[in-house]
Enzyme design. Structure first.
Site, PDB file in Angstrom:
ATOM      1  N   SER A  38      52.972 -50.194  11.028  1.00  0.00           N
ATOM      2  CA  SER A  38      54.427 -50.361  11.035  1.00  0.00           C
ATOM      3  C   SER A  38      55.135 -49.153  10.413  1.00  0.00           C
ATOM      4  CB  SER A  38      54.832 -51.611  10.258  1.00  0.00           C
ATOM      5  OG  SER A  38      54.084 -52.728  10.651  1.00  0.00           O
TER       6      SER A  38
HETATM    7  N1  SAH Z   1      50.205 -54.439   8.587  1.00  0.00           N
HETATM    8  C1  SAH Z   1      49.607 -53.570   9.576  1.00  0.00           C
HETATM    9  C2  SAH Z   1      50.296 -53.728  10.904  1.00  0.00           C
HETATM   10  C3  SAH Z   1      49.305 -53.775  12.015  1.00  0.00           C
HETATM   11  S1  SAH Z   1      49.970 -54.337  13.553  1.00  0.00           S
HETATM   12  C4  SAH Z   1      49.579 -52.153   9.088  1.00  0.00           C
HETATM   13  O1  SAH Z   1      50.239 -51.853   8.070  1.00  0.00           O
HETATM   14  O2  SAH Z   1      48.883 -51.332   9.674  1.00  0.00           O
HETATM   15  C5  SAH Z   1      49.641 -56.077  13.469  1.00  0.00           C
HETATM   16  C6  SAH Z   1      48.213 -56.495  13.316  1.00  0.00           C
HETATM   17  O3  SAH Z   1      48.172 -57.902  13.478  1.00  0.00           O
HETATM   18  C7  SAH Z   1      47.228 -55.917  14.322  1.00  0.00           C
HETATM   19  O4  SAH Z   1      46.187 -55.281  13.651  1.00  0.00           O
HETATM   20  C8  SAH Z   1      46.747 -57.131  15.091  1.00  0.00           C
HETATM   21  O5  SAH Z   1      45.382 -57.055  15.481  1.00  0.00           O
HETATM   22  C9  SAH Z   1      46.936 -58.233  14.079  1.00  0.00           C
HETATM   23  N2  SAH Z   1      47.029 -59.583  14.642  1.00  0.00           N
HETATM   24  C10 SAH Z   1      47.652 -60.017  15.775  1.00  0.00           C
HETATM   25  N3  SAH Z   1      47.499 -61.340  15.936  1.00  0.00           N
HETATM   26  C11 SAH Z   1      46.753 -61.775  14.876  1.00  0.00           C
HETATM   27  C12 SAH Z   1      46.237 -63.046  14.484  1.00  0.00           C
HETATM   28  N4  SAH Z   1      46.451 -64.136  15.196  1.00  0.00           N
HETATM   29  N5  SAH Z   1      45.514 -63.099  13.348  1.00  0.00           N
HETATM   30  C13 SAH Z   1      45.270 -61.991  12.603  1.00  0.00           C
HETATM   31  N6  SAH Z   1      45.731 -60.765  12.921  1.00  0.00           N
HETATM   32  C14 SAH Z   1      46.457 -60.649  14.042  1.00  0.00           C
END
Ligand code: SAH
Length: 223
Positions: A70
């Site tokens: 993000s």
């Molecule tokens: N907080 C992260 C943002 C990553 S994008 C950072 O700082 O890098 C969002 C993430 O949520 C992705 O890695 C994706 O795989 C994960 N995600 C999506 N659906 C999910 C679920 N049901 N359970 C766990 N993780 C999930």
């Protein structure tokens, strides 16, 4: 003083990071503890080398598997909303560990951080980075975070970095009294949403905050 182990970490210049923090301040982020964390955390360590030079731009960046780290503004904003709204940050659940960057910011401000990720290789990389930074209050779990992490709840604060169409019921039931959930909700059009569990009146208070763009919350896990 930073609680991060930064030994051997090649940091970009202080000036670059101060410039990023100033930009966030101009955009309305005002919590100094959050801004200090953003200034001190080496965001470039959460990216592949080819993208590391862009780490201190205020933009979302790819981390593989179709996922993104993000934008610093949104990381800062969600964190400060959580701090201002939740009864405490004693026990924090994060849905979507991704690169681990948001996790590392939370870990510096919270008691214990429980973070769930559905894509195993992303979780593995995040684990190494968080360990190298010496953050010992982080607990990672490979699972579908739409169900929260029931064994570890209730949580005083929950933050989701992936967007469901509707708020998952399990996240609400795992909120402690006075706890707050910050989550993007929607499909094409998403709203950053704040939900507070108000036990005195036996209800949840919901507030829509601002339009955002996150990757979708998907069900199931991948190896
Ligand atoms: N907080 C992260 C943002 C990553 S994008 C950072 O700082 O890098 C969002 C993430 O949520 C992705 O890695 C994706 O795989 C994960 N995600 C999506 N659906 C999910 C679920 N049901 N359970 C766990 N993780 C999930």
């Amino acid at each position: 003083m930073s609680q991060l182990n930064l030994a051997g970490v090649g940091m970009t210049s202080e000036r670059t990071r101060v410039r990023l923090v100033n930009r966030l301040r101009e955009q309305g982020v005002s919590n100094n503890r959050v801004l200090d964390c953003i200034r001190e955390t080496p965001r470039h360590l959460f990216l592949d080398e080819a993208l590391a030079h862009r780490a201190y731009e205020d933009s979302a960046l790819p981390i593989g598997y179709g996922q993104t780290l993000s934008q610093p503004y949104i990381v800062a904003r969600m964190t400060e909303i959580l701090m201002a709204s939740a009864v405490s940050l004693d026990r924090v659940l994060e849905v979507g560990t991704g690169s681990g960057y948001q996790t590392s910011i939370l870990a510096q401000l919270a008691g214990e951080v429980y973070s769930v990720e559905r894509i195993k290789p992303l979780q593995d990389k995040a684990r190494t980075r968080l360990r190298n930074l010496g953050l010992r209050n982080v607990h990672l779990h490979h699972a579908d975070g739409g169900f929260g992490w029931p064994e570890k709840g209730p949580f005083t604060a929950i933050l989701s970095t992936a967007a469901p169409r509707e708020v998952p019921r399990d996240l609400l039931t795992q909120l402690a009294p006075g706890g707050a959930l910050v989550i993007p909700v929607g499909d094409e059009v998403q709203q950053l949403t704040l939900i507070i569990r108000d036990d005195e009146n036996d209800r949840f208070i919901t507030q829509k905050l601002e339009p955002v763009k996150f990757v979708p919350l998907l069900s199931g896990t991948t190896r």
